[in-house]
Design an enzyme around this catalytic site. Structure first.
Site, short mmCIF file in Angstrom:
data_model
loop_
_atom_site.label_atom_id
_atom_site.label_comp_id
_atom_site.label_asym_id
_atom_site.label_seq_id
_atom_site.Cartn_x
_atom_site.Cartn_y
_atom_site.Cartn_z
N HIS A 138 0.84 -1.22 0.00
CA HIS A 138 0.00 0.00 0.00
C HIS A 138 0.87 1.26 0.00
O HIS A 138 0.44 2.31 0.49
CB HIS A 138 -0.94 0.04 1.21
CG HIS A 138 -1.66 -1.24 1.46
ND1 HIS A 138 -2.87 -1.54 0.89
CD2 HIS A 138 -1.31 -2.33 2.20
CE1 HIS A 138 -3.26 -2.75 1.29
NE2 HIS A 138 -2.33 -3.25 2.07
N SER A 197 14.63 21.38 -16.00
CA SER A 197 13.45 22.19 -16.26
C SER A 197 13.90 23.48 -16.89
O SER A 197 15.00 23.97 -16.62
CB SER A 197 12.73 22.45 -14.94
OG SER A 197 12.00 23.65 -15.02
N LYS A 252 15.86 21.08 -10.93
CA LYS A 252 15.13 19.85 -11.27
C LYS A 252 15.99 18.77 -11.93
O LYS A 252 16.85 19.06 -12.76
CB LYS A 252 13.97 20.18 -12.22
CG LYS A 252 12.84 20.96 -11.58
CD LYS A 252 12.19 20.25 -10.42
CE LYS A 252 11.11 19.30 -10.80
NZ LYS A 252 9.97 19.84 -11.50
N GLU A 303 9.05 8.37 -17.04
CA GLU A 303 7.69 8.91 -17.22
C GLU A 303 7.17 8.60 -18.62
O GLU A 303 6.01 8.23 -18.80
CB GLU A 303 7.67 10.43 -16.99
CG GLU A 303 7.88 10.80 -15.53
CD GLU A 303 8.03 12.30 -15.33
OE1 GLU A 303 7.41 13.08 -16.05
OE2 GLU A 303 8.80 12.69 -14.43
#
Ligand code: ARG
Length: 458
Positions: free
Chosen positions: A156, A277, A283, A290
């Site tokens: 979980h 970024s 970043k 992704e």
């Protein structure tokens, strides 16, 4: 452009209709397989005396030259052709004259396209399997290097029990091994020759389908001509195997994204696989993971699209089936690209074991072991579970960890607690004691490493 199929129709179709009808833009990928299939066909026609031996020889030689020119780049595919089958026949006829027109005896584009696609996909599967194996090898290298490094295992997405980082990575090796099995299974049913089924009903010529199948390395021939030209199960099987494979890559992607975040900081991905970024200079985005997660939806879409295309089709061939190729090509291109990025991204990933260990110490992930300790001392597991829970609650309230409570504190909960409890709830002991087969103990992880090594050696 003049149509080779101009018969009862004039063959002068509307230009926009041609754009819809044409498949050369994507089936040009199967040029080599189309020529190889034609070589086998010409040999068979000669062997059975359906064509004079010298004609068959001329055709084979002409086709072999086409193959060479295709490999060298001397043969340029005419993108104005309707499809690759028409292009090859037209080019052969341009070079050989009338004898070229004999090639299409006892054959149809319907069995031809089914053949080409099977030949093409067979090779693509082999290549994909190689890439899957390379990713397994990359995961294995990391698993070996980090077989003793402790991280929190999750259920979980809540810290659950301590596990070895190597154990976690090996779970993906097991998934990928099943993916290899699914790809192999797909190949088995794909390796059946449709050539000779002709348009739909077979042919009046005395052909030898088994000779053609043997020349092209097939295990069997399609035993029903209608089925032979209409079956696209092999595309669906491949698409589902690729979908499951992408699902696995997507789950791994999700973990890499989490692990690379500041909140976890379990790993650092190499700059080669990280983007920045345009506005936030701090970043380090895990874009490759992704995108792989994102492209999983695209591969599922290819599967769903083709399932939907096929569901209402009457037997036998319908032009709807031309849609099969873009679906499988897109899925294969996507999967192969992701795999090509994934293997080196895993190889160059830098695990940060000290952060994993810190997280493992923080989440009461030895609470099960505390309950097991009491159970071994004679308390029923349910009571031990409850007591262990009360101790965790106490720690939470006081901002402590289980290892930080004194023996007196423990004894105030149960007289069964003794000094040896500290060794039992030590995170490393907790991991090492999971000795059941397939568990996270070092011995079990080493057994898994040996198993995957043997798989990769095959
Ligand atoms: N380009 C076609 C396809 O990909 C080849 C088969 C054409 N057959 C036909 N009867 N028009 O499906």
């Amino acid at each position: 452009m003049a149509k080779m199929w101009a018969g009862v129709t004039a063959g002068n179709t509307d230009q926009t209709a041609d754009a819809l009808n044409s498949s050369i833009a994507f089936d040009c990928r199967m040029a080599r397989q189309d020529i190889q299939g034609s070589i086998a066909h010409a040999k068979m026609l000669g062997a059975r005396g359906i064509l004079p031996a010298e004609d068959a020889e001329t055709l084979v030689k002409g086709l072999e030259e086409l193959l060479q020119d295709l490999a060298s780049g001397a043969l340029e595919i005419d993108m104005k052709s309707e499809d690759i089958h028409m292009f090859v026949e037209q080019e052969l006829t341009r070079r050989l004259g009338d004898v070229g027109k004999k090639l299409h005896t006892a054959r149809s584009r319907n069995d031809q396209v089914a053949l080409d696609l099977r030949l093409y996909l067979r090779e693509e599967i082999r290549e994909t399997e190689g890439l899957v194996r390379d990713l397994m090898a990359a995961l294995l290298e990391q698993a070996k290097a980090h077989k003793s490094d402790i991280m929190p295992g999750y259920t979980h997405l809540q810290r659950a029990q301590p596990i070895s980082f190597g154990h976690h990575l090996l779970a993906y090796c097991m998934m990928l091994q099943r993916d290899l099995g699914r790809l192999e299974d797909t190949k088995k049913r794909m390796n059946v020759s449709p050539i000779g089924c002709c348009a739909l009903a077979g042919t009046t010529y005395d052909t030898d389908r088994r000779m053609e199948a043997a020349l092209l390395g097939f295990d069997e021939i399609a035993l029903n001509s209608l089925d032979g030209v209409s079956d696209r199960d092999f595309c669906l099987e491949l698409l589902s195997a690729l979908s499951v494979l992408m699902m696995h890559l997507s789950r791994l992607s999700e973990e890499l994204i989490l692990w690379a975040s500041w909140e976890f900081k379990f790993i650092e991905l190499s700059d080669a696989y990280t983007t920045g970024s345009s506005i936030m200079p701090q970043k380090r985005n895990a874009d490759m993971a992704e995108l792989t997660r994102g492209k999983t939806g695209r591969v599922y879409g290819d599967l769903m699209g083709l399932l939907t295309t096929l569901k209402g089709l009457p037997l036998a061939y319908n032009k709807d089936m031309q849609e099969d190729k873009e679906a499988v090509f897109d899925a294969l291109d996507t999967v192969k690209l992701c795999l090509r990025v994934f293997a080196p991204m895993i190889r160059t990933m830098r695990p940060l074991p000290e952060n994993m260990l810190a997280a493992a110490r923080g989440g009461f992930i030895n609470a099960t072991d505390l309950a097991d300790y009491l159970t071994r001392k004679g308390l029923p597991f349910r009571s031990a579970y409850k007591l262990s829970g009360q101790l965790v609650a106490k720690c939470m309230a006081e901002g402590k960890v289980l290892e930080g409570l004194s023996l007196e504190e423990y004894k105030s909960f149960s007289p069964l607690f003794e000094e040896d409890l500290y060794r039992e709830i030590d995170i490393r002991t907790c991991m090492e004691k999971r000795i059941s087969e397939g568990g996270t103990s070092l011995k079990s992880v080493e057994a898994q490493i040996a198993y995957i090594e043997a798989v990769l050696d095959q």
